[in-house]
Design a protein around this motif. Structure first.
Motif, PDB file in Angstrom:
ATOM      1  N   GLU A 134       0.823  -1.207   0.000  1.00  0.00           N
ATOM      2  CA  GLU A 134       0.000   0.000   0.000  1.00  0.00           C
ATOM      3  C   GLU A 134       0.864   1.266   0.000  1.00  0.00           C
ATOM      4  O   GLU A 134       0.571   2.238  -0.693  1.00  0.00           O
ATOM      5  CB  GLU A 134      -0.921  -0.001   1.231  1.00  0.00           C
ATOM      6  N   GLU A 135       1.956   1.224   0.762  1.00  0.00           N
ATOM      7  CA  GLU A 135       2.859   2.381   0.837  1.00  0.00           C
ATOM      8  C   GLU A 135       3.486   2.663  -0.540  1.00  0.00           C
ATOM      9  O   GLU A 135       3.590   3.816  -0.956  1.00  0.00           O
ATOM     10  CB  GLU A 135       3.951   2.118   1.877  1.00  0.00           C
ATOM     11  N   MET A 136       3.890   1.605  -1.244  1.00  0.00           N
ATOM     12  CA  MET A 136       4.482   1.777  -2.573  1.00  0.00           C
ATOM     13  C   MET A 136       3.480   2.388  -3.545  1.00  0.00           C
ATOM     14  O   MET A 136       3.823   3.263  -4.350  1.00  0.00           O
ATOM     15  CB  MET A 136       4.969   0.425  -3.119  1.00  0.00           C
ATOM     16  N   LEU A 137       2.235   1.925  -3.462  1.00  0.00           N
ATOM     17  CA  LEU A 137       1.190   2.435  -4.357  1.00  0.00           C
ATOM     18  C   LEU A 137       0.926   3.917  -4.101  1.00  0.00           C
ATOM     19  O   LEU A 137       0.817   4.716  -5.048  1.00  0.00           O
ATOM     20  CB  LEU A 137      -0.095   1.621  -4.172  1.00  0.00           C
ATOM     21  N   LEU A 138       0.840   4.295  -2.831  1.00  0.00           N
ATOM     22  CA  LEU A 138       0.604   5.696  -2.492  1.00  0.00           C
ATOM     23  C   LEU A 138       1.794   6.580  -2.866  1.00  0.00           C
ATOM     24  O   LEU A 138       1.626   7.741  -3.256  1.00  0.00           O
ATOM     25  CB  LEU A 138       0.293   5.829  -0.989  1.00  0.00           C
ATOM     26  N   LYS A 139       3.004   6.014  -2.777  1.00  0.00           N
ATOM     27  CA  LYS A 139       4.198   6.750  -3.213  1.00  0.00           C
ATOM     28  C   LYS A 139       4.155   6.997  -4.720  1.00  0.00           C
ATOM     29  O   LYS A 139       4.580   8.048  -5.198  1.00  0.00           O
ATOM     30  CB  LYS A 139       5.468   5.967  -2.856  1.00  0.00           C
ATOM     31  N   LEU A 140       3.657   6.018  -5.465  1.00  0.00           N
ATOM     32  CA  LEU A 140       3.548   6.167  -6.922  1.00  0.00           C
ATOM     33  C   LEU A 140       2.696   7.388  -7.248  1.00  0.00           C
ATOM     34  O   LEU A 140       3.075   8.206  -8.101  1.00  0.00           O
ATOM     35  CB  LEU A 140       2.941   4.902  -7.536  1.00  0.00           C
ATOM     36  N   TRP A 141       1.559   7.509  -6.553  1.00  0.00           N
ATOM     37  CA  TRP A 141       0.701   8.683  -6.770  1.00  0.00           C
ATOM     38  C   TRP A 141       1.447   9.968  -6.402  1.00  0.00           C
ATOM     39  O   TRP A 141       1.438  10.938  -7.152  1.00  0.00           O
ATOM     40  CB  TRP A 141      -0.576   8.575  -5.928  1.00  0.00           C
ATOM     41  N   LYS A 142       2.108   9.953  -5.241  1.00  0.00           N
ATOM     42  CA  LYS A 142       2.806  11.139  -4.739  1.00  0.00           C
ATOM     43  C   LYS A 142       3.882  11.617  -5.720  1.00  0.00           C
ATOM     44  O   LYS A 142       4.030  12.815  -5.958  1.00  0.00           O
ATOM     45  CB  LYS A 142       3.425  10.809  -3.380  1.00  0.00           C
ATOM     46  N   PHE A 143       4.640  10.673  -6.310  1.00  0.00           N
ATOM     47  CA  PHE A 143       5.714  11.057  -7.224  1.00  0.00           C
ATOM     48  C   PHE A 143       5.180  11.549  -8.570  1.00  0.00           C
ATOM     49  O   PHE A 143       5.777  12.425  -9.194  1.00  0.00           O
ATOM     50  CB  PHE A 143       6.669   9.878  -7.451  1.00  0.00           C
ATOM     51  N   LEU A 144       4.058  10.977  -9.005  1.00  0.00           N
ATOM     52  CA  LEU A 144       3.499  11.365 -10.303  1.00  0.00           C
ATOM     53  C   LEU A 144       2.627  12.613 -10.208  1.00  0.00           C
ATOM     54  O   LEU A 144       2.560  13.397 -11.152  1.00  0.00           O
ATOM     55  CB  LEU A 144       2.687  10.213 -10.909  1.00  0.00           C
ATOM     56  N   LYS A 145       1.952  12.792  -9.068  1.00  0.00           N
ATOM     57  CA  LYS A 145       1.043  13.936  -8.891  1.00  0.00           C
ATOM     58  C   LYS A 145       1.392  14.655  -7.583  1.00  0.00           C
ATOM     59  O   LYS A 145       0.587  14.688  -6.638  1.00  0.00           O
ATOM     60  CB  LYS A 145      -0.406  13.439  -8.843  1.00  0.00           C
ATOM     61  N   PRO A 146       2.594  15.224  -7.495  1.00  0.00           N
ATOM     62  CA  PRO A 146       3.057  15.827  -6.230  1.00  0.00           C
ATOM     63  C   PRO A 146       2.187  16.974  -5.728  1.00  0.00           C
ATOM     64  O   PRO A 146       2.169  17.266  -4.534  1.00  0.00           O
ATOM     65  CB  PRO A 146       4.477  16.311  -6.571  1.00  0.00           C
TER      66      PRO A 146
END
Length: 325
Positions: A134-146
């Motif tokens: 779950e943490e990796m998935l949320l990081k993906l969003w954070k890096f793509l849509k900061p």
């Protein structure tokens, strides 16, 4: 006639094998060097040398040489000592041979281990009850849509980065955790390029190309695609290139020792970068052309990798310092 042809092929195979053994014997007598020595002394370091060494070891009639390509990395030094002893080669007189063989075996064994590591990630399903996933998935969003907060874990917002529905976990089925690992690596390590590719995939006509450039390149019809879904698809492409052995030329040319998961992920970044450019150049009429464009792209990459001197020259932040020729 069919059985006769098969008989001819079998006879030809054994004849060539016998002839090859005779040739190796004659070359050893003439040069005073075994095949491994001739390869190491006459072939430059990199894929050309490592692939020849790999073929020589695998095709040897010696069990020691055959199994040397699959030993544990910690056993490589001992294996080389055993090979030198078997071949009656004095390591004090031929110190460079041991060094060259060690470098080749580290790459060969490393490639096999990399396949195992990648396969393990591919087989591990995404688990929404696993905090790390779950943490990796949320990081993906954070890096793509900061600059855009994710309103909730289950959300239509996921479609903004190219997932198909409200919950991305269903899209990872084909490639398991490997797809998420690759996407997050691209988004984190090469965030500028990843955000640009995402932006282009959503609004191809508003990309970094000016209107004049779009018209000049006849890209006015170019359409977007689902970034995350394409990332998982390109993960599949990278995985198949790895398992088929096509990536050996690239990895043997860029990794001075054993290729690692980071090398594989950097290769994924390169493929994403190149596929995006290729997609725009192909100017597809609609998304239904995706499989045709992808197959054409795959053939181009495979053809490039058939060149033993080939390294998929990275030119983006994720791969700085990767090349070590």
């Amino acid at each position: 006639p069919k059985h006769f042809r098969m008989l001819i092929q079998v006879c030809l195979y054994f004849y060539c094998k016998f002839l090859w053994r005779c040739l190796k014997f004659v070359m050893r007598k003439l040069t005073g060097r075994c095949e491994l020595q001739r390869i190491c002394y006459n072939t430059k370091p990199g894929a050309s040398r490592t692939m020849k060494i790999e073929t020589s070891l695998r095709d040897s009639k010696s069990k020691l040489l055959q199994t040397s390509v699959s030993v544990h990395p910690d056993a490589i030094e001992k294996t080389i000592d055993d090979i030198m002893e078997l071949k009656k080669i004095n390591p004090d007189i031929n110190p460079q041979l041991g060094i060259s063989l060690q470098a080749c075996l580290l790459q060969i064994v490393g490639y096999r281990n990399l396949i195992a590591d990648v396969e393990k990630l591919r087989r591990e399903p995404y688990d929404s009850d696993n905090p790390q996933h779950e943490e990796m998935l949320l990081k993906l969003w954070k890096f793509l849509k900061p600059n855009t907060p994710l309103e909730s874990r289950i959300s239509k917002q996921w479609c903004e980065i190219g997932f198909q529905g409200d919950d991305p976990k269903t899209d990872f089925r084909g490639m398991g955790l490997l797809g998420l690992y690759n996407l997050q690596y691209f988004a984190e390590r090469d965030s500028t390029a990843a955000q640009q590719v995402l932006s282009d995939s959503l609004h191809p006509k508003c990309s970094k190309f000016s209107k004049t450039e779009w018209e000049k390149k006849r890209m006015d019809k170019a359409i977007g695609y689902s970034f995350a879904i394409v990332g998982i698809n390109i993960t599949d492409l990278a995985y198949n290139l790895l398992v088929s052995g096509a990536l050996k030329t690239h990895f043997y040319n860029i990794a001075p020792e054993a290729p690692t998961l980071s090398h594989f992920q950097q290769t994924f970044c390169y493929l994403m970068h190149e596929f995006h450019k290729f997609w725009i150049e192909e100017d597809p009429m609609d998304i239904m052309e995706f499989n045709r464009v992808r197959e054409k792209f795959r053939k181009r990459i495979v053809k490039q990798l058939q060149n033993p001197d080939m390294a998929l020259c990275p030119h983006f932040a994720a791969s700085e310092g990767l090349i070590n020729m």
